[in-house]
Structures are given as C-alpha cells and as structure tokens.
Enzyme design. Structure first.
Site, mmCIF file in Angstrom:
data_model
loop_
_atom_site.group_PDB
_atom_site.id
_atom_site.type_symbol
_atom_site.label_atom_id
_atom_site.label_comp_id
_atom_site.label_asym_id
_atom_site.label_seq_id
_atom_site.Cartn_x
_atom_site.Cartn_y
_atom_site.Cartn_z
ATOM 1 N N SER A 283 6.240 1.476 13.837
ATOM 2 C CA SER A 283 4.789 1.309 13.992
ATOM 3 C C SER A 283 4.298 1.682 15.375
ATOM 4 N N SER B 3 3.412 -7.479 7.567
ATOM 5 C CA SER B 3 2.850 -6.328 8.286
ATOM 6 C C SER B 3 1.543 -6.637 9.009
ATOM 7 N N GLU C 21 2.192 0.082 16.802
ATOM 8 C CA GLU C 21 2.022 -1.210 17.479
ATOM 9 C C GLU C 21 3.106 -1.401 18.548
ATOM 10 N N HIS D 289 -2.729 3.609 8.899
ATOM 11 C CA HIS D 289 -3.143 4.413 7.753
ATOM 12 C C HIS D 289 -3.610 3.493 6.644
ATOM 13 N N GLN E 24 0.830 -1.220 0.000
ATOM 14 C CA GLN E 24 0.000 0.000 0.000
ATOM 15 C C GLN E 24 0.861 1.266 0.000
ATOM 16 N N ASP E 25 1.719 1.397 0.997
ATOM 17 C CA ASP E 25 2.504 2.631 1.138
ATOM 18 C C ASP E 25 3.529 2.760 0.021
ATOM 19 N N ASP F 162 14.590 -9.829 -2.020
ATOM 20 C CA ASP F 162 13.916 -10.163 -0.771
ATOM 21 C C ASP F 162 14.791 -9.612 0.365
ATOM 22 N N TYR G 38 4.855 -9.129 15.809
ATOM 23 C CA TYR G 38 5.072 -8.035 14.854
ATOM 24 C C TYR G 38 5.602 -6.798 15.583
ATOM 25 N N LYS H 150 9.186 -4.998 15.037
ATOM 26 C CA LYS H 150 9.287 -3.578 14.644
ATOM 27 C C LYS H 150 10.146 -2.799 15.653
HETATM 28 P P1 NAP Z 1 1.858 -3.844 3.105
HETATM 29 O O1 NAP Z 1 0.812 -3.347 2.169
HETATM 30 O O2 NAP Z 1 1.645 -5.126 3.834
HETATM 31 O O3 NAP Z 1 3.212 -3.966 2.238
HETATM 32 C C1 NAP Z 1 4.317 -4.696 2.708
HETATM 33 C C2 NAP Z 1 5.330 -4.770 1.589
HETATM 34 O O4 NAP Z 1 6.445 -5.535 2.049
HETATM 35 C C3 NAP Z 1 4.823 -5.477 0.317
HETATM 36 O O5 NAP Z 1 5.365 -4.836 -0.803
HETATM 37 C C4 NAP Z 1 5.417 -6.872 0.451
HETATM 38 O O6 NAP Z 1 5.601 -7.537 -0.793
HETATM 39 C C5 NAP Z 1 6.765 -6.505 1.044
HETATM 40 N N1 NAP Z 1 7.439 -7.651 1.647
HETATM 41 C C6 NAP Z 1 6.957 -8.545 2.532
HETATM 42 N N2 NAP Z 1 7.899 -9.451 2.844
HETATM 43 C C7 NAP Z 1 9.012 -9.114 2.129
HETATM 44 C C8 NAP Z 1 10.296 -9.686 1.999
HETATM 45 N N3 NAP Z 1 10.662 -10.780 2.677
HETATM 46 N N4 NAP Z 1 11.192 -9.079 1.167
HETATM 47 C C9 NAP Z 1 10.838 -7.975 0.462
HETATM 48 N N5 NAP Z 1 9.610 -7.414 0.527
HETATM 49 C C10 NAP Z 1 8.724 -7.979 1.357
HETATM 50 O O7 NAP Z 1 2.228 -2.760 4.200
HETATM 51 P P2 NAP Z 1 1.931 -1.172 4.200
HETATM 52 O O8 NAP Z 1 0.619 -0.945 4.842
HETATM 53 O O9 NAP Z 1 2.219 -0.626 2.876
HETATM 54 O O10 NAP Z 1 3.026 -0.690 5.255
HETATM 55 C C11 NAP Z 1 4.331 -0.322 4.828
HETATM 56 C C12 NAP Z 1 5.284 -0.483 6.003
HETATM 57 O O11 NAP Z 1 4.862 0.362 7.074
HETATM 58 C C13 NAP Z 1 5.368 -1.876 6.592
HETATM 59 O O12 NAP Z 1 6.666 -2.081 7.057
HETATM 60 C C14 NAP Z 1 4.404 -1.832 7.763
HETATM 61 O O13 NAP Z 1 4.746 -2.804 8.732
HETATM 62 C C15 NAP Z 1 4.637 -0.416 8.238
HETATM 63 N N6 NAP Z 1 3.515 0.220 8.917
HETATM 64 C C16 NAP Z 1 2.304 0.253 8.313
HETATM 65 C C17 NAP Z 1 1.250 0.906 8.942
HETATM 66 C C18 NAP Z 1 -0.124 0.969 8.318
HETATM 67 O O14 NAP Z 1 -1.068 1.280 9.033
HETATM 68 N N7 NAP Z 1 -0.262 0.735 7.025
HETATM 69 C C19 NAP Z 1 1.456 1.527 10.180
HETATM 70 C C20 NAP Z 1 2.728 1.475 10.753
HETATM 71 C C21 NAP Z 1 3.765 0.838 10.104
HETATM 72 P P3 NAP Z 1 4.417 -8.435 -1.454
HETATM 73 O O15 NAP Z 1 3.544 -7.461 -2.190
HETATM 74 O O16 NAP Z 1 5.162 -9.377 -2.326
HETATM 75 O O17 NAP Z 1 3.700 -9.113 -0.326
HETATM 76 O O1 G4F Z 2 -6.584 -3.619 10.765
HETATM 77 P P1 G4F Z 2 -5.796 -4.342 11.781
HETATM 78 O O2 G4F Z 2 -5.396 -5.734 11.471
HETATM 79 O O3 G4F Z 2 -4.557 -3.414 12.136
HETATM 80 P P2 G4F Z 2 -3.536 -3.378 13.371
HETATM 81 O O4 G4F Z 2 -3.500 -4.668 14.095
HETATM 82 O O5 G4F Z 2 -3.853 -2.170 14.178
HETATM 83 O O6 G4F Z 2 -2.147 -3.212 12.612
HETATM 84 C C1 G4F Z 2 -2.009 -2.268 11.561
HETATM 85 O O7 G4F Z 2 -1.594 -1.037 12.104
HETATM 86 C C2 G4F Z 2 -0.292 -1.052 12.720
HETATM 87 C C3 G4F Z 2 -0.048 0.356 13.267
HETATM 88 O O8 G4F Z 2 -0.551 0.435 14.572
HETATM 89 C C4 G4F Z 2 0.713 -1.430 11.655
HETATM 90 F F1 G4F Z 2 1.981 -1.358 12.153
HETATM 91 C C5 G4F Z 2 0.414 -2.826 11.145
HETATM 92 O O9 G4F Z 2 1.336 -3.160 10.115
HETATM 93 C C6 G4F Z 2 -0.999 -2.832 10.561
HETATM 94 O O10 G4F Z 2 -0.979 -2.009 9.412
HETATM 95 O O11 G4F Z 2 -6.620 -4.403 13.157
HETATM 96 C C7 G4F Z 2 -7.091 -3.212 13.770
HETATM 97 C C8 G4F Z 2 -7.962 -3.585 14.978
HETATM 98 C C9 G4F Z 2 -7.297 -4.575 15.935
HETATM 99 O O12 G4F Z 2 -7.535 -4.157 17.239
HETATM 100 C C10 G4F Z 2 -8.022 -5.879 15.672
HETATM 101 O O13 G4F Z 2 -8.087 -6.744 16.807
HETATM 102 O O14 G4F Z 2 -9.137 -4.232 14.487
HETATM 103 C C11 G4F Z 2 -9.384 -5.367 15.290
HETATM 104 N N1 G4F Z 2 -10.200 -6.311 14.508
HETATM 105 C C12 G4F Z 2 -11.469 -6.687 14.814
HETATM 106 N N2 G4F Z 2 -11.901 -7.568 13.912
HETATM 107 C C13 G4F Z 2 -9.815 -6.948 13.392
HETATM 108 C C14 G4F Z 2 -10.896 -7.747 13.013
HETATM 109 N N3 G4F Z 2 -8.666 -6.902 12.676
HETATM 110 C C15 G4F Z 2 -8.601 -7.662 11.549
HETATM 111 N N4 G4F Z 2 -7.475 -7.614 10.788
HETATM 112 N N5 G4F Z 2 -9.629 -8.472 11.150
HETATM 113 C C16 G4F Z 2 -10.803 -8.558 11.847
HETATM 114 O O15 G4F Z 2 -11.723 -9.291 11.483
#
Ligand code: NAP
Ligand code: G4F
Length: 331
Positions: A134, A93, A136, A187, A14-15, A67, A157, A161
C-alpha cells in the site's frame, strides 16, 4: 480453460471481486478464501455476478471457508489446490480502524502474509505470489512517491503492510520465490466499502439527491489522494504475475485531488452544491494523517505496459452514477 489455477485471499473484497472476474474471463480455475460470519455463511455479495452453484459440473469458482489467521488451514489449502498463482488481498484494510484495532490489524495484515508465505514453503508448491502492498507505507514522504521512495508508515495499518511487504521481499531473496508486491495507491469503484471516503461521499450525494438524507459528516478535507479505478488495478496484479522477473511496482494514476475536490465533483455530478451538505466531524480525523499521496507509476508503464486510464474526476462520476442507479433499482 487455460489450465491455470489461482488462489485469492480477500476474494470477497472490492479488489478480490474484480480480480475473480478477470481471472475467470481468462480461463482460470479460481479458488478463494471466505470468512464465516455469525449471520452469513460468508460475505459474498460482491461475487454475486460470478457465483457458481457447487452442483454446477463445469464450475471454475470455488469458495473455501477460512481465515489468514489460521496457519494450518492455509497450508492444507495450498497443498490441496496447488495454485499456479496466489493473490494475497486479505487485510483489515481500513486505516482509521487500525488505530482502534492495532493488534488485530497486525495479526491479519502483517502476520497473515507471512503465514501464507510459510504455507507455500511448507507445501513445496511452485507458485507465484502477489502481495497487496500500500501507498500508506510512504506516510509523509514528499510526492510523487515511487519504488525508490523511503517508507515511513503513519498508522498501525501502514506498519502492518510494511511488515508484509518486507516479508515478501525477504522470501523472494531467501528462497528464490516469485513473490512480488504491488504498492497500490488508493483505488475505488462502486464496490468500495461504504466507510472509505470516496464511497461515503458518492453514496451520500446519491442519497441526498434522492431526498433520503440531508448531510454527510467528514474529517480532514485537505488530504490529497491519487484515486484510481479498481478494475484497472486488478489487471495490474495479474500482469505482474505474468512478467518474466519478480519485480515490485507502484500502481497509481499520477493524478491527485483533495477530499474537498472529490466531494465537490461528486456532489456537482448529482446536481448538488457540496457546501450545502458536507459538515465536519472530528471523530473522522486520524491520530496521524498521511497528507499527500501521489504516485509515479512510470516503471510499470515502461516494463510491463500498464497504465491507469481513469482519473479521480471520472471515477467520481462513475461512482455517483452507480449509487444513483442502485437507489433507482430499489424503487
Ligand atoms: P477490502 O474491500 O477491505 O477487502 C479485504 C478483504 O480481506 C475482504 O475480502 C475481507 O473479507 C478479507 N479479510 C479481512 N480479514 C480477513 C481474514 N482474517 N482472513 C481472510 N480474509 C480476510 O479491500 P480492497 O480495497 O479490496 O483491497 C484489497 C487489498 O489491497 C487489501 O489488502 C488492502 O489492504 C490492499 N490495498 C488496497 C488499496 C485500495 O485503495 N483499495 C490500496 C492499497 C492496498 P470480508 O469480506 O469477510 O470482510
Ligand atoms: O478513504 P480513506 O479511508 O482511505 P486511506 O486512508 O487513504 O486508505 C485507503 O488507501 C490506502 C492506499 O493508500 C489503502 F492501503 C487502504 O487499505 C485504504 O484502501 O481516507 C482517505 C482520506 C484520508 O486522508 C482521510 O483522513 O480521506 C480522509 N477523510 C476525510 N474524511 C476520511 C473522512 N476518510 C474516511 N474513511 N472517512 C471520512 O469521513
């Protein structure tokens, strides 16, 4: 062209896709690492809008098979590309998945970061590094959480992180690298993976409104999250690497809602009552939950001028509209 080169791990996520669009629009040459899968050369559907054929002479987007579990590959790539900026977004993630795959999550999410930092050191390239940390990592700490809040991760996770986060701090302090962490709160966007709760809800609301499905099963409805809009967070990542000093910042909206509130708003926007369609399934409950994440991003606002504009309720409408439009396009 601005003469700058960036390397993005996790470019297909996504990001990564929003950051790629942003950097290309600013004139960067962008390189990304993509993973080979058994059925695809790489999972690049989120990059469809900016993909450039390898035969395109003016090409500025380059995808490299790789990778973050392969240290040699990272060293060679950094040495070849000599990027001005590196964004480490690669991660397993998904928090719930990390309870099932803790060692794998550590290998990718924790050790991947240190492999990349070592690749930069080994190649001797002068580059700026962004680490995707994160919220988290805060776990059960009382909200609002900011840069001074003590960490207490509650999932494999979060633990992974935190390792990557401290590794980034340590390489900055040990070797004087411009290496920074954005401690991002949740996000989301229409490009969010379908198993994260917001997208699971908006996709279900659209499919139920279209008569394709009848219900969706969720876990804990009481969890509170500070959900922002992903393209704005990509802008923050870039801004952090343009700053004079390497500083870690919290990235958040400062507004939050429960999963229940988000479901109610999303279903209402699709013309539905969430109570008629949401059911509980304990398989989506986590062994340890993070109850309430609400960020205070005042520091980055003060020092760099970044502020999140889109709050969770507008985000829910954006995501439902996109999921409805995608279904309409499919016919
Ligand atoms: P995402 O959609 O899950 O994207 C993760 C990316 O990492 C994908 O491109 C995935 O590739 C790649 N990846 C996974 N394993 C890998 C490996 N072994 N080697 C190389 N690439 C690999 O996550 P996102 O939401 O864009 O988040 C971006 C980053 O910010 C992540 O590190 C996440 O943990 C962190 N983060 C996200 C949030 C959020 O709310 N979105 C908040 C805090 C931190 P594939 O497409 O092949 O799976
Ligand atoms: O959408 P979630 O899976 O996101 P979570 O666990 O907050 O993690 C995301 O945000 C982190 C930043 O704080 C990132 F670092 C991480 O990579 C990821 O992007 O769950 C959000 C909330 C949780 O409390 C979960 O228990 O939603 C609750 N939930 C309730 N029902 C669910 C569900 N989560 C998921 N995935 N699926 C459900 O059915």
């Amino acid at each position: 062209m601005n003469g700058k080169t960036a390397l993005i791990t996790g470019i297909s996520g996504q990001d990564g896709s929003y950051l790629t669009e942003l950097l290309l629009s600013k004139g960067y040459e962008v390189h990304g690492i993509v993973r080979q899968t058994s059925s695809l050369i790489a999972n690049t559907s989120r990059l469809d809008g900016v993909y450039q054929d390898p035969h395109e002479p003016e090409r500025r987007l380059f995808l490299h098979k790789g990778d973050v579990t392969d240290a040699g590959m990272l060293v060679n790539l950094v040495r070849d590309i000599r990027p001005d900026e590196i964004y480490n977004l690669a991660s397993q993630s998904h928090v719930q998945v990390s309870f099932d795959l803790p060692e794998y999550t550590a290998n990718v999410t924790a050790l991947g970061a240190i492999r990349l930092l070592e690749a930069v050191r080994a190649s001797g390239v002068d580059t700026r590094i962004y680490q995707a940390s994160s919220s988290e990592m805060f776990g059960p700490a009382a909200p609002p959480q900011d840069e001074t809040t003590a960490f207490h991760p509650r999932s494999p996770y979060g633990v992974a992180k935190l390792y990557a986060h401290w590794a980034t701090v340590n390489y900055r302090e040990s070797y004087g690298m411009f290496a920074v962490s954005g401690i991002a709160f949740n996000h989301e966007s229409p490009r969010r993976g379908e198993t994260f709760v917001t997208r699971k809800i908006t996709r279900a609301a659209a499919r139920i409104a279209a008569g394709i499905e009848k219900r969706v099963y969720l876990g804990n409805l009481e969890a509170v999250r500070d959900w922002g809009y992903a393209p704005e967070y990509a802008e923050a990542m870039w801004l952090m690497l343009q700053h004079d000093e390497p500083v870690d910042y919290v990235l958040a909206t400062g507004r939050a809602a429960t999963v229940r509130d988000f479901a109610e708003a999303a279903f209402a926007h699709a013309g539905l009552d969430w109570r008629d369609h949401v059911e509980h399934d304990e398989r989506y409950e986590r062994p340890a939950e993070v109850p309430e994440l609400v960020g205070d991003a005042a520091k980055i606002g003060r020092e760099i001028g970044w502020r999140a504009e889109v709050g969770w309720d507008r985000l829910a409408r954006i995501m439902v509209d996109a999921d409805l439009a995608a279904l309409a396009d499919r016919g």
